[in-house]
Design a protein around this motif. Sequence first.
Motif, PDB file in Angstrom:
ATOM      1  N   ASP A  37       0.794  -1.357   0.109  1.00 37.97           N
ATOM      2  CA  ASP A  37      -0.318  -0.591  -0.194  1.00 37.97           C
ATOM      3  C   ASP A  37       0.921   1.538   0.361  1.00 37.97           C
ATOM      4  O   ASP A  37       2.078   1.628   1.107  1.00 37.97           O
ATOM      5  N   VAL A  38       1.077   2.505  -0.351  1.00 35.14           N
ATOM      6  CA  VAL A  38       1.030   3.310  -0.806  1.00 35.14           C
ATOM      7  C   VAL A  38      -0.103   4.905  -0.534  1.00 35.14           C
ATOM      8  O   VAL A  38      -0.695   4.969  -1.526  1.00 35.14           O
ATOM      9  N   LYS A  39       0.444   5.434   0.739  1.00 33.57           N
ATOM     10  CA  LYS A  39      -0.160   6.548   0.783  1.00 33.57           C
ATOM     11  C   LYS A  39      -0.498   7.418  -0.271  1.00 33.57           C
ATOM     12  O   LYS A  39       0.408   7.815  -0.393  1.00 33.57           O
ATOM     13  N   PRO A  40      -1.202   8.376  -0.368  1.00 33.68           N
ATOM     14  CA  PRO A  40      -1.051   9.445  -0.844  1.00 33.68           C
ATOM     15  C   PRO A  40      -0.475  10.529  -0.838  1.00 33.68           C
ATOM     16  O   PRO A  40       0.318  10.939   0.606  1.00 33.68           O
ATOM     17  N   GLY A  41       1.043  11.119  -1.129  1.00 28.71           N
ATOM     18  CA  GLY A  41       1.922  12.204  -0.825  1.00 28.71           C
ATOM     19  C   GLY A  41       3.008  10.891  -0.149  1.00 28.71           C
ATOM     20  O   GLY A  41       4.233  12.073   0.153  1.00 28.71           O
ATOM     21  N   GLU A  42       3.183   9.901  -0.148  1.00 33.20           N
ATOM     22  CA  GLU A  42       4.314   8.943   0.553  1.00 33.20           C
ATOM     23  C   GLU A  42       5.813   8.185  -0.882  1.00 33.20           C
ATOM     24  O   GLU A  42       5.166   8.424  -1.145  1.00 33.20           O
ATOM     25  N   PHE A  43       6.419   8.479   0.010  1.00 28.24           N
ATOM     26  CA  PHE A  43       8.224   8.715  -1.000  1.00 28.24           C
ATOM     27  C   PHE A  43       8.487   6.974  -0.588  1.00 28.24           C
ATOM     28  O   PHE A  43       8.400   7.147   0.827  1.00 28.24           O
ATOM     29  N   VAL A  44       8.496   6.072  -1.149  1.00 24.30           N
ATOM     30  CA  VAL A  44       8.210   4.002  -1.044  1.00 24.30           C
ATOM     31  C   VAL A  44       9.114   4.103  -2.086  1.00 24.30           C
ATOM     32  O   VAL A  44       9.763   4.235  -3.396  1.00 24.30           O
ATOM     33  N   THR A  45      10.894   3.768  -1.226  1.00 24.51           N
ATOM     34  CA  THR A  45      11.334   3.030  -2.344  1.00 24.51           C
ATOM     35  C   THR A  45      11.488   1.299  -2.438  1.00 24.51           C
ATOM     36  O   THR A  45      11.343   0.891  -1.465  1.00 24.51           O
ATOM     37  N   LEU A  46      11.753   1.281  -3.691  1.00 23.95           N
ATOM     38  CA  LEU A  46      11.583  -0.211  -4.531  1.00 23.95           C
ATOM     39  C   LEU A  46      13.443  -0.778  -4.505  1.00 23.95           C
ATOM     40  O   LEU A  46      14.137  -0.185  -5.349  1.00 23.95           O
ATOM     41  N   LEU A  47      13.798  -1.263  -3.509  1.00 27.57           N
ATOM     42  CA  LEU A  47      14.963  -1.828  -3.814  1.00 27.57           C
ATOM     43  C   LEU A  47      15.540  -3.668  -3.444  1.00 27.57           C
ATOM     44  O   LEU A  47      14.951  -4.310  -2.711  1.00 27.57           O
ATOM     45  N   GLY A  48      16.403  -3.387  -3.896  1.00 28.09           N
ATOM     46  CA  GLY A  48      16.990  -5.003  -4.228  1.00 28.09           C
ATOM     47  C   GLY A  48      16.945  -5.645  -5.786  1.00 28.09           C
ATOM     48  O   GLY A  48      17.450  -4.371  -6.394  1.00 28.09           O
ATOM     49  N   PRO A  49      17.540  -6.820  -5.726  1.00 31.78           N
ATOM     50  CA  PRO A  49      19.022  -7.375  -6.524  1.00 31.78           C
ATOM     51  C   PRO A  49      18.665  -7.423  -7.992  1.00 31.78           C
ATOM     52  O   PRO A  49      16.932  -6.891  -8.311  1.00 31.78           O
ATOM     53  N   SER A  50      19.575  -7.311  -8.959  1.00 33.95           N
ATOM     54  CA  SER A  50      18.952  -7.395 -10.627  1.00 33.95           C
ATOM     55  C   SER A  50      17.630  -8.232 -10.760  1.00 33.95           C
ATOM     56  O   SER A  50      17.377  -9.436 -10.715  1.00 33.95           O
ATOM     57  N   GLY A  51      16.418  -7.845 -11.738  1.00 38.84           N
ATOM     58  CA  GLY A  51      16.065  -9.258 -12.061  1.00 38.84           C
ATOM     59  C   GLY A  51      15.138  -9.595 -11.061  1.00 38.84           C
ATOM     60  O   GLY A  51      14.433 -10.422 -11.647  1.00 38.84           O
ATOM     61  N   ALA A 206      18.394   5.066  -1.032  1.00 40.22           N
ATOM     62  CA  ALA A 206      17.086   4.567  -0.829  1.00 40.22           C
ATOM     63  C   ALA A 206      17.090   5.691   0.708  1.00 40.22           C
ATOM     64  O   ALA A 206      15.864   5.464   1.337  1.00 40.22           O
ATOM     65  N   VAL A 207      18.609   5.141   1.390  1.00 43.64           N
ATOM     66  CA  VAL A 207      18.368   6.207   3.142  1.00 43.64           C
ATOM     67  C   VAL A 207      17.941   7.565   2.806  1.00 43.64           C
ATOM     68  O   VAL A 207      17.300   8.227   3.618  1.00 43.64           O
ATOM     69  N   ALA A 208      18.186   7.715   1.399  1.00 41.68           N
ATOM     70  CA  ALA A 208      18.126   9.842   1.689  1.00 41.68           C
ATOM     71  C   ALA A 208      16.901  10.143   0.675  1.00 41.68           C
ATOM     72  O   ALA A 208      16.359  11.001   1.214  1.00 41.68           O
ATOM     73  N   LEU A 209      16.082   8.988   0.282  1.00 39.49           N
ATOM     74  CA  LEU A 209      15.027   9.085  -0.354  1.00 39.49           C
ATOM     75  C   LEU A 209      13.473   9.005   0.977  1.00 39.49           C
ATOM     76  O   LEU A 209      12.602   9.873   0.333  1.00 39.49           O
ATOM     77  N   SER A 210      13.354   7.761   0.764  1.00 38.76           N
ATOM     78  CA  SER A 210      12.618   7.239   1.659  1.00 38.76           C
ATOM     79  C   SER A 210      11.884   7.732   2.466  1.00 38.76           C
ATOM     80  O   SER A 210      12.093   8.154   3.429  1.00 38.76           O
ATOM     81  N   ASP A 211      10.661   7.454   2.540  1.00 37.57           N
ATOM     82  CA  ASP A 211       9.930   7.263   3.761  1.00 37.57           C
ATOM     83  C   ASP A 211       9.318   5.978   4.682  1.00 37.57           C
ATOM     84  O   ASP A 211       9.855   6.127   5.531  1.00 37.57           O
ATOM     85  N   ARG A 212       9.364   5.112   3.469  1.00 42.01           N
ATOM     86  CA  ARG A 212      10.012   3.391   4.104  1.00 42.01           C
ATOM     87  C   ARG A 212      10.285   2.440   2.145  1.00 42.01           C
ATOM     88  O   ARG A 212      10.633   3.362   0.735  1.00 42.01           O
ATOM     89  N   VAL A 213      11.097   1.419   2.866  1.00 45.08           N
ATOM     90  CA  VAL A 213      11.921   0.836   2.362  1.00 45.08           C
ATOM     91  C   VAL A 213      10.990  -0.478   1.977  1.00 45.08           C
ATOM     92  O   VAL A 213      10.988  -1.058   2.947  1.00 45.08           O
TER      93      VAL A 213
END
Length: 270
Positions: A37-51, A206-213
């Motif tokens: 779930d992503v709330k309005p105005g929230e910054f969520v980063t998707l972090l993971g290995p290639s592919g 991810a640390v610099a930008l996110s509300d959640r990772v």
Amino acid sequence: MASSNDTSLAVSCRNVGMVWAEGTPRAHEALCGIDLDVKPGEFVTLLGPSGCGKSTLLYLIAGLETATGGTLTAFGKKVTDPSPERSLIFQETSLFPWLSVWQNVTFGLWVNGRKARERREVAADALQRVGLYHAIDKRPDELSGGMRQRVAVARALAMRPKVLLMDEPFAALDVQTRAKMQDFLIDVWKDSSASILFVTHHIDEAVALSDRVAVFTARPGRIKTIVPVDLPRPRDLFSPEAEALRRHLTELLRDEVDRAFAEQEMMSAA
């Protein structure tokens, strides 16, 4: 967890799966059981290995591809097609070299039949917000890489999206320009009030930008865990708290990266 048709959520994924080339000998599972779930105005980063399917999830949310399983909604409406409310920014800026900056920014409005005077006014506003009003009549090849990425952001903002989907937009930039673009993006995000889903391989980013990772597993991509980032902005990335978060994310990713490398080696040997 809120229901999938909750209109208070900018994006809601319920058990979303994606199999590319389903039903063929080339079929492979990219995503499995994604709940997010992503709330309005929230910054969520998707972090993971290639592919691991991070970009695939953005394409599904953008409406460019259709999930093979589960339910995906935006503000309570099922995602079936692309929408101006959800703008996707790629790693490559994909600007048209024969068009001026303002014409690139308002290309989507031109497709929708908006008049030139109105388009230029919208472009002027969007370029002002990204600090590039002075470049309104320039061509893309007259701009630096960081400036071209800002034009790509302005093009997305011109459509007044409620959700910005960003697929490693700063990956091709040098370290110093990347840091500047991260600061710039935070300012634009606060001004626009849009939700952002941001794909990256970089833990520092991810640390610099996110509300959640949202940390992804190796393929097929699942969400291993979601880590809140309770650091004040502007962020001191050298603080003990930021360092502890980097260590935690590194530990979460280590096994997944090893699995992804092992799978790639097996595929290369086959």
